[in-house]
Structures are given as structure tokens and as C-alpha cells.
Design a protein around this motif. Structure first.
Motif, PDB file in Angstrom:
ATOM      1  N   ASP A 168       0.837  -1.211   0.000  1.00  0.00           N
ATOM      2  CA  ASP A 168       0.000   0.000   0.000  1.00  0.00           C
ATOM      3  C   ASP A 168       0.871   1.259   0.000  1.00  0.00           C
ATOM      4  O   ASP A 168       1.757   1.403   0.849  1.00  0.00           O
ATOM      5  N   PRO A 169       0.604   2.188  -0.911  1.00  0.00           N
ATOM      6  CA  PRO A 169       1.390   3.426  -0.938  1.00  0.00           C
ATOM      7  C   PRO A 169       1.066   4.341   0.240  1.00  0.00           C
ATOM      8  O   PRO A 169      -0.018   4.250   0.831  1.00  0.00           O
ATOM      9  N   VAL A 170       2.019   5.192   0.570  1.00  0.00           N
ATOM     10  CA  VAL A 170       1.815   6.246   1.566  1.00  0.00           C
ATOM     11  C   VAL A 170       1.603   7.542   0.800  1.00  0.00           C
ATOM     12  O   VAL A 170       2.438   7.908  -0.037  1.00  0.00           O
ATOM     13  N   ASP A 171       0.498   8.227   1.058  1.00  0.00           N
ATOM     14  CA  ASP A 171       0.227   9.424   0.262  1.00  0.00           C
ATOM     15  C   ASP A 171       1.204  10.548   0.596  1.00  0.00           C
ATOM     16  O   ASP A 171       1.785  10.610   1.679  1.00  0.00           O
ATOM     17  N   ARG A 172       1.364  11.425  -0.359  1.00  0.00           N
ATOM     18  CA  ARG A 172       2.344  12.513  -0.274  1.00  0.00           C
ATOM     19  C   ARG A 172       2.105  13.392   0.953  1.00  0.00           C
ATOM     20  O   ARG A 172       3.054  13.777   1.646  1.00  0.00           O
ATOM     21  N   ASP A 173       0.832  13.725   1.236  1.00  0.00           N
ATOM     22  CA  ASP A 173       0.537  14.617   2.364  1.00  0.00           C
ATOM     23  C   ASP A 173       0.946  13.990   3.692  1.00  0.00           C
ATOM     24  O   ASP A 173       1.432  14.688   4.592  1.00  0.00           O
ATOM     25  N   THR A 174       0.761  12.671   3.828  1.00  0.00           N
ATOM     26  CA  THR A 174       1.151  12.005   5.065  1.00  0.00           C
ATOM     27  C   THR A 174       2.665  12.039   5.236  1.00  0.00           C
ATOM     28  O   THR A 174       3.174  12.313   6.333  1.00  0.00           O
ATOM     29  N   LEU A 175       3.398  11.768   4.164  1.00  0.00           N
ATOM     30  CA  LEU A 175       4.858  11.830   4.232  1.00  0.00           C
ATOM     31  C   LEU A 175       5.335  13.243   4.576  1.00  0.00           C
ATOM     32  O   LEU A 175       6.252  13.421   5.383  1.00  0.00           O
ATOM     33  N   LEU A 176       4.705  14.225   3.967  1.00  0.00           N
ATOM     34  CA  LEU A 176       5.098  15.609   4.255  1.00  0.00           C
ATOM     35  C   LEU A 176       4.794  15.978   5.704  1.00  0.00           C
ATOM     36  O   LEU A 176       5.551  16.731   6.327  1.00  0.00           O
ATOM     37  N   ALA A 177       3.710  15.446   6.257  1.00  0.00           N
ATOM     38  CA  ALA A 177       3.387  15.710   7.665  1.00  0.00           C
ATOM     39  C   ALA A 177       4.443  15.104   8.579  1.00  0.00           C
ATOM     40  O   ALA A 177       4.866  15.723   9.564  1.00  0.00           O
ATOM     41  N   VAL A 178       4.887  13.883   8.272  1.00  0.00           N
ATOM     42  CA  VAL A 178       5.943  13.240   9.052  1.00  0.00           C
ATOM     43  C   VAL A 178       7.229  14.061   8.988  1.00  0.00           C
ATOM     44  O   VAL A 178       7.852  14.360  10.016  1.00  0.00           O
ATOM     45  N   LEU A 179       7.625  14.449   7.796  1.00  0.00           N
ATOM     46  CA  LEU A 179       8.882  15.183   7.637  1.00  0.00           C
ATOM     47  C   LEU A 179       8.783  16.587   8.212  1.00  0.00           C
ATOM     48  O   LEU A 179       9.751  17.101   8.786  1.00  0.00           O
ATOM     49  N   GLY A 180       7.612  17.203   8.077  1.00  0.00           N
ATOM     50  CA  GLY A 180       7.431  18.536   8.650  1.00  0.00           C
ATOM     51  C   GLY A 180       7.587  18.526  10.157  1.00  0.00           C
ATOM     52  O   GLY A 180       8.210  19.418  10.741  1.00  0.00           O
ATOM     53  N   ALA A 181       7.023  17.501  10.798  1.00  0.00           N
ATOM     54  CA  ALA A 181       7.176  17.383  12.253  1.00  0.00           C
ATOM     55  C   ALA A 181       8.631  17.140  12.625  1.00  0.00           C
ATOM     56  O   ALA A 181       9.148  17.708  13.592  1.00  0.00           O
ATOM     57  N   ALA A 182       9.313  16.306  11.829  1.00  0.00           N
ATOM     58  CA  ALA A 182      10.711  15.962  12.135  1.00  0.00           C
ATOM     59  C   ALA A 182      11.658  17.151  11.996  1.00  0.00           C
ATOM     60  O   ALA A 182      12.715  17.187  12.631  1.00  0.00           O
ATOM     61  N   LEU A 183      11.269  18.124  11.193  1.00  0.00           N
ATOM     62  CA  LEU A 183      12.142  19.289  11.000  1.00  0.00           C
ATOM     63  C   LEU A 183      12.265  20.147  12.258  1.00  0.00           C
ATOM     64  O   LEU A 183      13.070  21.083  12.298  1.00  0.00           O
ATOM     65  N   CYS A 184      11.493  19.839  13.294  1.00  0.00           N
ATOM     66  CA  CYS A 184      11.652  20.526  14.581  1.00  0.00           C
ATOM     67  C   CYS A 184      12.860  20.008  15.357  1.00  0.00           C
ATOM     68  O   CYS A 184      13.190  20.533  16.427  1.00  0.00           O
ATOM     69  N   THR A 185      13.533  19.004  14.856  1.00  0.00           N
ATOM     70  CA  THR A 185      14.687  18.398  15.534  1.00  0.00           C
ATOM     71  C   THR A 185      15.770  19.435  15.803  1.00  0.00           C
ATOM     72  O   THR A 185      16.110  20.234  14.920  1.00  0.00           O
ATOM     73  N   PRO A 186      16.351  19.441  17.012  1.00  0.00           N
ATOM     74  CA  PRO A 186      17.459  20.356  17.293  1.00  0.00           C
ATOM     75  C   PRO A 186      18.732  19.913  16.592  1.00  0.00           C
ATOM     76  O   PRO A 186      18.914  18.733  16.267  1.00  0.00           O
ATOM     77  N   SER A 187      19.630  20.861  16.368  1.00  0.00           N
ATOM     78  CA  SER A 187      20.922  20.553  15.750  1.00  0.00           C
ATOM     79  C   SER A 187      21.964  21.526  16.304  1.00  0.00           C
ATOM     80  O   SER A 187      21.625  22.596  16.820  1.00  0.00           O
ATOM     81  N   TRP A 188      23.237  21.144  16.173  1.00  0.00           N
ATOM     82  CA  TRP A 188      24.307  21.970  16.723  1.00  0.00           C
ATOM     83  C   TRP A 188      24.278  23.358  16.066  1.00  0.00           C
ATOM     84  O   TRP A 188      24.291  23.485  14.841  1.00  0.00           O
TER      85      TRP A 188
END
Length: 216
Positions: free
Chosen positions: A19-39
């Protein structure tokens, strides 16, 4: 879903549904992950997603390389050896997989070669001029991606085999030569009928992994 629950639920999925994962769901996952802290807020990650026919073309190119005996050449080389304690845990993983999955464990190599039949893969890269400091940040965003996926009912597995042939990825995904491909994360919906997904690896006990001084 609270973070501690997501940490307990998340595990490496070794067989996915088609089953494919729709584009909007993937973008929601990645959008949330972009809150990750970095040096120093460097945010060194570059994320490239492949699915559908593009991912099939990548997988076919990998399989062709394997057929021809082309040795993998990941941008970040594998360790040449492991400390004894770590090597013991690696061996425990493979033994546990065989016990939990039975005959299905023999399919692990084939599933690995076929990207676990995942409908999409997220590739993580960074500029080649960066050092292991930034690899740490890519590890952090990898965890964020996988936890955000759990929240949305998705399964994942991080795997170096997904970046075994970086030249294929650069060609198929238009990735500039100045980016290193560090890791791939397969993402999709778990095939709960596949016996290989019966396995979940163990974790070190708290008392073994953590040392605390000066606190009551």
C-alpha cells in the motif's frame, strides 16, 4: 500519543505492505521531524524521498549491481570491526530473529535487497564538507522521523543497505555530487501477516547502559 509510548511501539519493520503512503502524510511526518534540534541550529540534513516507479528503478539498479558483483560503496564506510560487547549484541539480534521468525528469517537477505517491499524510502544526506558532528544531527532527525511515523500509524526501518550505491541515488534523484548519502529509512505500512515482523530486538537494561554520580 505520548513520546514514551511511541518509543516503546517503534521497532524496525522488515516487511511492508505494498500500500502506498500518500504525499501529504509523508510531508506531515517530515514537517514534524524538522523541529529536531541541531548543533548551532545548523540543520545540516538534506532529505530526499523516493516512491512509486522511481523507487522501483532504484531497486532494480541495486539488484543489477548485485547481480554483476559490484561491491557496495556507501559514502560513510562501514566499521572495520566492532568492540566485543557490541558484536555480542549484533549476534544476539540475528539469533533472536531466527527464533522469533523461524523459516521466515531466511528471507531477511532477500527482503533487505528488495528494500523490504517498502512503498517509499527517505534518504538522508549532508554536505560532504561536514564532519561527524553533523552525522549526530542526522541521527537525531532520523529518530524524529521514525517517531512521527509511529504517530501516523506508519512503520519504518533505518538501513545502510538503502544507501549502498550512492551513485545510483544521485542519478535517479538528482542529488548533487557534493552531498553524502548517510542513511535510508524505509517507510510504509507494516505487513503484520509476515512472520519476520514477529521479532523485536531487545534493549540493554538501564543499570547497564547508564552511570550516574553525585545524585541521590
Amino acid at each position: 500519543m505520548i513520546v514514551s509510548e511511541a518509543l516503546q511501539i517503534r521497532r524496525s519493520c522488515r516487511a511492508f505492505k505494498p500500500d502506498p503512503v500518500d504525499r501529504d502524510t509523508l510531508l506531515a511526518v517530515l514537517g514534524a521531524a524538522l523541529c529536531t534540534p541541531s548543533w548551532a541550529n545548523s540543520q545540516p540534513w538534506e532529505l530526499f524521498v523516493a516512491g512509486g516507479d522511481v523507487l522501483k528503478e532504484i531497486n532494480q539498479a541495486y539488484l543489477e549491481n548485485q547481480r554483476k558483483g559490484v561491491q557496495p560503496s556507501p559514502d560513510l564506510p562501514r566499521p572495520k570491526n566492532w568492540p566485543a560487547s557490541i558484536n555480542a549484541r549484533r549476534q544476539e539480534l540475528f539469533s533472536g530473529l531466527s527464533l522469533a521468525a523461524g523459516e521466515a528469517a531466511k528471507q531477511f537477505g532477500e527482503l533487505n535487497q528488495k528494500f523490504f517491499h517498502a512503498p517509499a524510502v527517505i534518504y538522508l544526506g549532508m554536505d560532504k564538507s561536514l564532519t561527524t558532528w553533523s552525522v549526530f544531527d542526522l541521527g537525531a532527525i532520523s529518530q524524529s522521523i521514525m517517531l512521527a511515523a509511529v504517530e501516523r500509524g506508519l512503520a519504518t526501518i533505518p538501513a545502510v543497505t538503502l544507501v549502498h550505491y550512492p551513485e545510483v541515488l544521485r542519478g535517479k534523484l538528482g542529488i548533487p555530487d557534493n552531498f553524502s548519502l548517510v542513511l535510508g529509512i524505509a517507510i510504509g505500512y507494516e505487513d503484520k501477516e509476515h512472520l519476520i515482523n514477529n521479532f523485536k530486538s531487545t534493549r540493554r537494561p538501564l543499570a547497564e547502559a547508564v552511570s550516574i554520580k553525585g545524585l541521590e
